[in-house]
Design a protein around this motif. Structure first.
Motif, PDB file in Angstrom:
ATOM      1  N   ASP A 379       0.841  -1.194   0.000  1.00 44.08           N
ATOM      2  CA  ASP A 379       0.000   0.000   0.000  1.00 44.08           C
ATOM      3  C   ASP A 379       0.880   1.250   0.000  1.00 44.08           C
ATOM      4  OD1 ASP A 379      -2.352  -1.455   0.060  1.00 44.08           O
ATOM      5  OD2 ASP A 379      -2.431  -1.496   2.249  1.00 44.08           O
ATOM      6  N   VAL A 380       0.348   2.329  -0.557  1.00 46.31           N
ATOM      7  CA  VAL A 380       1.045   3.618  -0.577  1.00 46.31           C
ATOM      8  C   VAL A 380       0.283   4.555   0.376  1.00 46.31           C
ATOM      9  CG1 VAL A 380       1.817   5.561  -1.977  1.00 46.31           C
ATOM     10  CG2 VAL A 380       1.743   3.255  -2.975  1.00 46.31           C
ATOM     11  N   PRO A 381       0.784   4.733   1.592  1.00 43.33           N
ATOM     12  CA  PRO A 381       0.057   5.542   2.589  1.00 43.33           C
ATOM     13  C   PRO A 381       0.154   7.037   2.286  1.00 43.33           C
ATOM     14  CG  PRO A 381       2.111   4.754   3.530  1.00 43.33           C
ATOM     15  CD  PRO A 381       2.005   4.126   2.173  1.00 43.33           C
ATOM     16  N   GLU A 382      -0.774   7.797   2.850  1.00 41.30           N
ATOM     17  CA  GLU A 382      -0.740   9.261   2.727  1.00 41.30           C
ATOM     18  C   GLU A 382       0.467   9.818   3.466  1.00 41.30           C
ATOM     19  OE1 GLU A 382      -2.609  11.515   1.272  1.00 41.30           O
ATOM     20  OE2 GLU A 382      -4.394  10.428   0.617  1.00 41.30           O
ATOM     21  N   ILE A 383       1.047  10.872   2.907  1.00 44.45           N
ATOM     22  CA  ILE A 383       2.126  11.598   3.573  1.00 44.45           C
ATOM     23  C   ILE A 383       1.577  12.930   4.052  1.00 44.45           C
ATOM     24  CG2 ILE A 383       4.352  12.753   3.282  1.00 44.45           C
ATOM     25  CD1 ILE A 383       5.032  10.789   1.141  1.00 44.45           C
ATOM     26  N   SER A 384       1.897  13.286   5.273  1.00 43.34           N
ATOM     27  CA  SER A 384       1.472  14.597   5.773  1.00 43.34           C
ATOM     28  C   SER A 384       2.610  15.200   6.588  1.00 43.34           C
ATOM     29  CB  SER A 384       0.204  14.479   6.618  1.00 43.34           C
ATOM     30  OG  SER A 384       0.464  13.720   7.787  1.00 43.34           O
ATOM     31  N   LEU A 385       2.581  16.515   6.706  1.00 47.93           N
ATOM     32  CA  LEU A 385       3.588  17.199   7.511  1.00 47.93           C
ATOM     33  C   LEU A 385       3.078  17.403   8.930  1.00 47.93           C
ATOM     34  CD1 LEU A 385       4.828  19.868   4.941  1.00 47.93           C
ATOM     35  CD2 LEU A 385       5.752  17.612   5.446  1.00 47.93           C
TER      36      LEU A 385
END
Length: 385
Positions: A379-385
């Protein structure tokens, strides 16, 4: 009413390399400079003044003399510390990029950079965080989305030409000579993992923004990376072991059920119209786009082939597709993005292709290599700052 011309001084690091010189200096910044600067919407102009940065002083001197450039330096930190420099551009090898970009942004410089922005996802996310905190305009090269073929393909998507989109198939690559008989067309570090080489690291960051920009978010990746040619010869003619992957075969599951499959290889001979081609198929039509050209076939014009291996093929399949017109004068893709970025710098606004987008590209490359090593879909998870 005349408007004053503002000049942006741009430190260009890595212009002695192939991409930094050809696409960014020769075909982007110098044409903008020689045209008298970039015309803005209010009628004013912004001029650009390149300051060349690199490690080879003789080559820098040669480029300055050839192109009428006043300044160069072999000390990158000096231009980062120079208050008169507005923008820092980076086209160095990947291993030196993150530190330079971080230093430039902390010094208040706007940055425009090649990709990948960093060697690891952790570094790439940290760069995005530094850029956000510094309040600078940060742009990352997403050149393929500005190229005529993909501009046409995106227009077909936006206009609903495909109906429900089913799939994308991409073929990229060409034969890179090993370096023993004929010189290789790519630098030797590309084939050494310890120097940041490898086709997954190089190309999956491109494929992420191409897929995002045309179809949407990548949700899973399944990839096989391999080194087809284990021995190559470097720029000095010395034999070396190729420790990085030179081919990768990826399947990317997208939002809305679209399946994308992209083959990337530096060990393939070309039998197609361009070095990269993407075919999008949908319920109402299909299209094939390269860097410059795009052809399409609508449902109403789709022939009805019948499988019969006992008879020779008589249908002219390639002739059954129609050219998609540009309907506009599409300039060099790198130059177009530079112009957009410069307008964003002047307007003090974010660039639409920034460091977070670049981090997602680094993420896809990391996951692609891990998928190959572990032999499974990830899976490609969401990236967040």
């Amino acid at each position: 009413m005349s408007h004053p011309t503002r000049t942006l001084r741009i430190a260009m690091n890595g212009v002695t390399g192939r991409m930094g010189y050809r696409q960014h200096l020769l075909r982007s910044i110098l044409p903008i400079r020689d045209a008298g600067g970039l015309l803005l919407a209010d009628g004013s102009r912004v001029q650009v003044e390149p300051v060349l940065v690199g490690r080879n002083e003789a080559k820098l001197q040669e480029l300055c003399a050839l192109h009428g450039i006043a300044e160069y330096t072999t000390d990158a930190q000096s231009v980062i510390d120079d208050a008169s420099i507005d923008i820092y551009f980076d086209a160095q090898v990947t291993s030196r990029r993150a530190e330079a970009l971080s230093s430039a942004m902390k010094a208040g410089k706007h940055i425009f950079t090649e990709k990948p922005t960093a060697e690891t996802l952790t570094q790439a996310i940290e760069l995005a965080r530094i850029g956000q905190n510094a309040g600078v305009t940060a742009g990352v090269v997403h050149d393929k989305l500005y190229l005529p073929g993909l501009v046409k393909l995106k227009r077909l998507v936006d206009e609903g030409f495909f109906g429900r989109i089913l799939s994308l198939r991409g073929e990229f690559g060409y034969w890179v000579f090993e370096g023993d008989g004929q010189p290789a067309q790519r630098p030797s570090w590309n084939y050494r993992a310890e120097d940041g080489g490898g086709i997954v690291v190089d190309m999956f960051c491109h494929w992420n923004y191409v897929l995002e920009g045309i179809l949407g978010k990548v949700e899973t990746v399944s990839a096989k990376a391999t080194t087809h040619i284990p021995t190559r010869w470097d720029e000095q003619g010395n034999e070396y072991a190729a420790t990085a992957d030179d081919a990768a075969y990826g399947i990317f599951e997208m939002q809305n059920g679209v399946v994308a499959q992209i083959n990337s290889s530096w060990a393939v001979r070309v039998f197609r119209d361009e070095l990269v081609e993407f075919q999008v198929d949908g319920t109402h039509g299909s299209a094939v786009a390269g860097l410059r050209n795009c052809v399409a076939q609508h449902r109403s014009h789709t022939p009805k082939p019948v499988w019969n291996p006992d008879l020779p093929v008589t249908e002219p399949f390639r002739d059954q597709w129609l050219d998609v017109p540009a309907n506009a004068d599409l300039d060099n893709g790198f130059k177009l993005q530079w112009e957009e970025f410069l307008r964003d710098v002047i307007a003090e606004r974010p660039h639409r292709y920034g460091l977070l987008s670049a981090a997602r590209g680094v993420q896809l490359a990391e996951l692609g290599l891990r998928s190959s090593a572990e032999g499974r879909r990830l899976d490609v998870p969401e990236i967040s700052l």
